[in-house]
Enzyme design. Sequence first.
Site, short mmCIF file in Angstrom:
data_model
loop_
_atom_site.label_atom_id
_atom_site.label_comp_id
_atom_site.label_asym_id
_atom_site.label_seq_id
_atom_site.Cartn_x
_atom_site.Cartn_y
_atom_site.Cartn_z
N ALA A 61 0.84 -1.20 0.00
CA ALA A 61 0.00 0.00 0.00
C ALA A 61 0.88 1.25 0.00
O ALA A 61 1.88 1.31 0.71
CB ALA A 61 -0.91 0.00 1.23
N ARG A 62 0.49 2.20 -0.82
CA ARG A 62 1.18 3.50 -0.91
C ARG A 62 2.66 3.35 -1.27
O ARG A 62 3.49 4.16 -0.87
CB ARG A 62 1.03 4.29 0.39
CG ARG A 62 -0.38 4.69 0.70
CD ARG A 62 -0.77 5.82 -0.23
NE ARG A 62 -2.08 6.35 0.11
CZ ARG A 62 -3.07 6.39 -0.75
NH1 ARG A 62 -2.93 5.90 -1.96
NH2 ARG A 62 -4.21 6.91 -0.41
N THR A 86 -10.99 -0.08 -11.13
CA THR A 86 -11.79 -1.15 -10.53
C THR A 86 -12.37 -0.77 -9.17
O THR A 86 -13.15 -1.53 -8.61
CB THR A 86 -10.95 -2.43 -10.37
OG1 THR A 86 -9.86 -2.16 -9.50
CG2 THR A 86 -10.45 -2.93 -11.71
N HIS A 103 -6.99 10.46 -7.68
CA HIS A 103 -6.43 9.71 -8.82
C HIS A 103 -6.89 10.31 -10.14
O HIS A 103 -6.11 10.48 -11.08
CB HIS A 103 -6.84 8.23 -8.76
CG HIS A 103 -5.88 7.35 -8.02
ND1 HIS A 103 -4.78 6.79 -8.62
CD2 HIS A 103 -5.86 6.93 -6.74
CE1 HIS A 103 -4.12 6.06 -7.74
NE2 HIS A 103 -4.76 6.13 -6.59
N GLY A 141 3.83 3.45 -4.40
CA GLY A 141 4.12 4.17 -5.63
C GLY A 141 3.84 3.37 -6.88
O GLY A 141 4.19 3.78 -7.99
#
Length: 188
Positions: free
Chosen positions: A11-12, A36, A51, A14
């Site tokens: 997670a996170r 998704t 995003h 990059g």
Amino acid sequence: MNRIILVTGGARSGKSTFAERLLQKLAPQGGAYVATAEAHDDEMRERIRLHQAEREASGYAWLTANCPLQLPEWVKEADESAVLIDCLTLWLSNELLHAEQELGEGPEMEQRLYARIDDMLDALTAAQGTIVMVTNEVGSGVVPAYKLGRIFRDAAGRLNQRIAARADEVYLVTAGIPIEIKSRMVQL
């Protein structure tokens, strides 16, 4: 001819940023972004909005498709030459929750989930062009306390293994640093 690229990481890490930049380099004319995620709460709505804003600010010609459940079907029907799927594990969790709602927690639900994984692999085999897929590495943490979490973790691990085996390139992104790992794979 198709080219399959898998980008994984925590997670996170990059991984989405790397995957977007990679597709932009491989297909400078533009590409499809297949999202998704489903926005079930304010926090997720804000993540999705950020995003979207980052993609828009990039100046790249993204064609966006929202595909929380019918991802294999979308891939089979797509005629885009460059596709980014973000992300496989969100799609898988959507499929898991959908199967649980329809079938309850049991062997039929797991069979449905693995059938959907097979559908995804079949779609990738039939696809043309370049497909970059983002996925989460979920097996490096603690064992989930609940059965549904363990089912998801196991299915995600199997999905990632099967797609990595099919992929032409596999990248691991950690702390924002992408490393190509498939070419370094040890053959036994």
